[in-house]
Design an enzyme around this catalytic site. Structure first.
Site, mmCIF file in Angstrom:
data_model
loop_
_atom_site.group_PDB
_atom_site.id
_atom_site.type_symbol
_atom_site.label_atom_id
_atom_site.label_comp_id
_atom_site.label_asym_id
_atom_site.label_seq_id
_atom_site.Cartn_x
_atom_site.Cartn_y
_atom_site.Cartn_z
ATOM 1 C CG ASP A 119 -8.265 1.162 -6.652
ATOM 2 O OD1 ASP A 119 -8.452 1.566 -7.805
ATOM 3 O OD2 ASP A 119 -7.236 1.376 -6.003
ATOM 4 C CE LYS A 165 -4.058 -0.152 -12.710
ATOM 5 N NZ LYS A 165 -4.274 -0.432 -14.134
ATOM 6 C CG MET A 200 0.833 -5.193 -5.387
ATOM 7 S SD MET A 200 0.878 -3.966 -6.699
ATOM 8 C CE MET A 200 1.886 -2.682 -5.966
HETATM 9 C C1 LIG Z 1 -1.791 -1.641 -5.852
HETATM 10 S S1 LIG Z 1 -1.194 -1.770 -4.208
HETATM 11 C C2 LIG Z 1 -2.002 -0.368 -3.541
HETATM 12 C C3 LIG Z 1 -1.529 -0.025 -2.163
HETATM 13 C C4 LIG Z 1 -2.345 1.086 -1.536
HETATM 14 N N1 LIG Z 1 -2.285 2.285 -2.329
HETATM 15 C C5 LIG Z 1 -1.876 1.361 -0.119
HETATM 16 O O1 LIG Z 1 -1.393 2.467 0.160
HETATM 17 O O2 LIG Z 1 -2.037 0.483 0.730
HETATM 18 C C6 LIG Z 1 -2.130 -3.126 -3.604
HETATM 19 C C7 LIG Z 1 -1.353 -3.955 -2.608
HETATM 20 O O3 LIG Z 1 -1.437 -3.381 -1.315
HETATM 21 C C8 LIG Z 1 -1.401 -4.401 -0.364
HETATM 22 N N2 LIG Z 1 -2.644 -4.367 0.440
HETATM 23 C C9 LIG Z 1 -3.730 -3.639 0.227
HETATM 24 N N3 LIG Z 1 -4.646 -3.836 1.192
HETATM 25 C C10 LIG Z 1 -4.108 -4.746 2.028
HETATM 26 C C11 LIG Z 1 -4.548 -5.362 3.222
HETATM 27 N N4 LIG Z 1 -5.734 -5.095 3.771
HETATM 28 N N5 LIG Z 1 -3.716 -6.249 3.820
HETATM 29 C C12 LIG Z 1 -2.500 -6.528 3.312
HETATM 30 N N6 LIG Z 1 -2.036 -5.964 2.199
HETATM 31 C C13 LIG Z 1 -2.817 -5.082 1.559
HETATM 32 C C14 LIG Z 1 -1.253 -5.717 -1.086
HETATM 33 O O4 LIG Z 1 0.129 -6.009 -1.186
HETATM 34 C C15 LIG Z 1 -1.842 -5.363 -2.429
HETATM 35 O O5 LIG Z 1 -1.380 -6.226 -3.435
#
Ligand SMILES: C[S@@+](CC[C@H](N)C(=O)[O-])C[C@H]1O[C@@H](n2cnc3c(N)ncnc32)[C@H](O)[C@@H]1O
Length: 264
Positions: free
Chosen positions: A52, A74, A187
């Site tokens: 990713d 993505k 998101m």
């Molecule tokens: C497609 S989702 C995937 C989430 C991932 N599978 C998880 O369990 O964290 C992606 C979203 O996760 C959140 N995200 C991912 N990494 C982050 C981080 N280091 N800090 C804050 N939000 C994060 C954001 O909202 C981002 O838009």
């Protein structure tokens, strides 16, 4: 503290990634310290790592020498590779006899499209395994000193997506507001004003504490605390951007008692 040799011995007991198999692996929220031993082991065995956009380069660097890294990013509203293309690619790599890791940010099951990939692999008869990771919602809460469950305050936590994805039914924010339970929203930063307005319209008090944690666990992490009514404006003024987690509910207030400021 375990010696390196103890860790090597432990890692050697973990399952082997066989040729023609695919593992869907959670990479955690960004800080490599949140990788599981299963994830490190998978990275050290894979021939191909399909990863990713949000996977930190320090984590990708744990791939074994000679492994191929294939981006399958993505990212929010930007153009990205179609999910079907990614699933088809995983099947094709496995059929070539590769050891395949599909590396995802956070946990593969939390808004990570692992469900679709499992179905595609199962339909193609490809053996697969899911390696859990630390989801960004919980890691962001820990970074911000916000306990998502607090005895006497709540008995459930809602993980939601603020990004009205594809053909999924729209989020019923009024119904979520009516539960009175804390919300951890992935998101959600780009639609925060609309989401907050819907939650208030659904009955959540405008003064409900709300936090945004951007780039949680990474050196550039920023935390901002406000109220539901003001949070979108505060995020805009502070210039916070994705990736970010939104946490809404009375549980956010404890941060102040632990010495956390309003940031960022
Ligand atoms: C497609 S989702 C995937 C989430 C991932 N599978 C998880 O369990 O964290 C992606 C979203 O996760 C959140 N995200 C991912 N990494 C982050 C981080 N280091 N800090 C804050 N939000 C994060 C954001 O909202 C981002 O838009």
């Amino acid at each position: 503290m375990a010696r390196p040799s103890d860790l090597d011995a432990l890692t050697a007991t973990l399952p082997r990634l066989e040729p023609g198999h695919v593992w869907l692996v959670g990479a955690g929220p960004g800080d490599p310290g949140y990788l599981t031993l299963h994830a490190v082991s998978a990275l050290s065995q894979a021939d191909v790592i399909v990863h990713d956009a949000l996977v930190d380069e320090r984590i990708a660097a744990l791939a074994r020498p000679g492994a191929r890294l294939e981006p399958a990013g993505k990212r929010g509203h930007q153009p990205s590779i179609a999910q079907d293309t990614i699933s088809t690619r995983l099947v094709a790599l496995a059929r070539e006899g590769r050891r395949v890791v599909r590396l995802k940010g956070g946990d593969p099951f939390m808004f990570g499209r692992a469900g679709e990939e499992m179905l595609a692999l199962a339909e193609a008869g490809i053996p697969f395994r899911v390696i859990s990771g630390v989801t960004a919602g919980l890691a962001a809460a820990a970074s911000a000193l916000i306990a998502p469950t607090l005895r006497g305050i709540n008995h459930a936590v809602i993980f939601a997506t603020g990004h009205g994805a594809g053909d999924a039914p729209p989020v019923d924010w009024a119904a979520l507001a009516a539960t009175g339970q804390p919300l951890v929203i992935y998101m959600g930063i780009h639609q925060l004003a609309a989401v907050a307005a819907d939650l208030v319209a659904g009955g959540l008090g405008p003064d409900t504490p709300a936090a945004v944690i951007a780039s949680a666990t990474l050196p550039e992490e920023r935390v901002l605390v406000s109220t539901l009514e003001r949070i979108a404006d505060a995020v805009r003024k502070a210039g916070l951007g994705a990736p970010a987690m939104v946490i809404i509910g009375a549980v956010v207030a404890m941060r102040a008692r632990l010495g956390g400021g309003d940031g960022p």
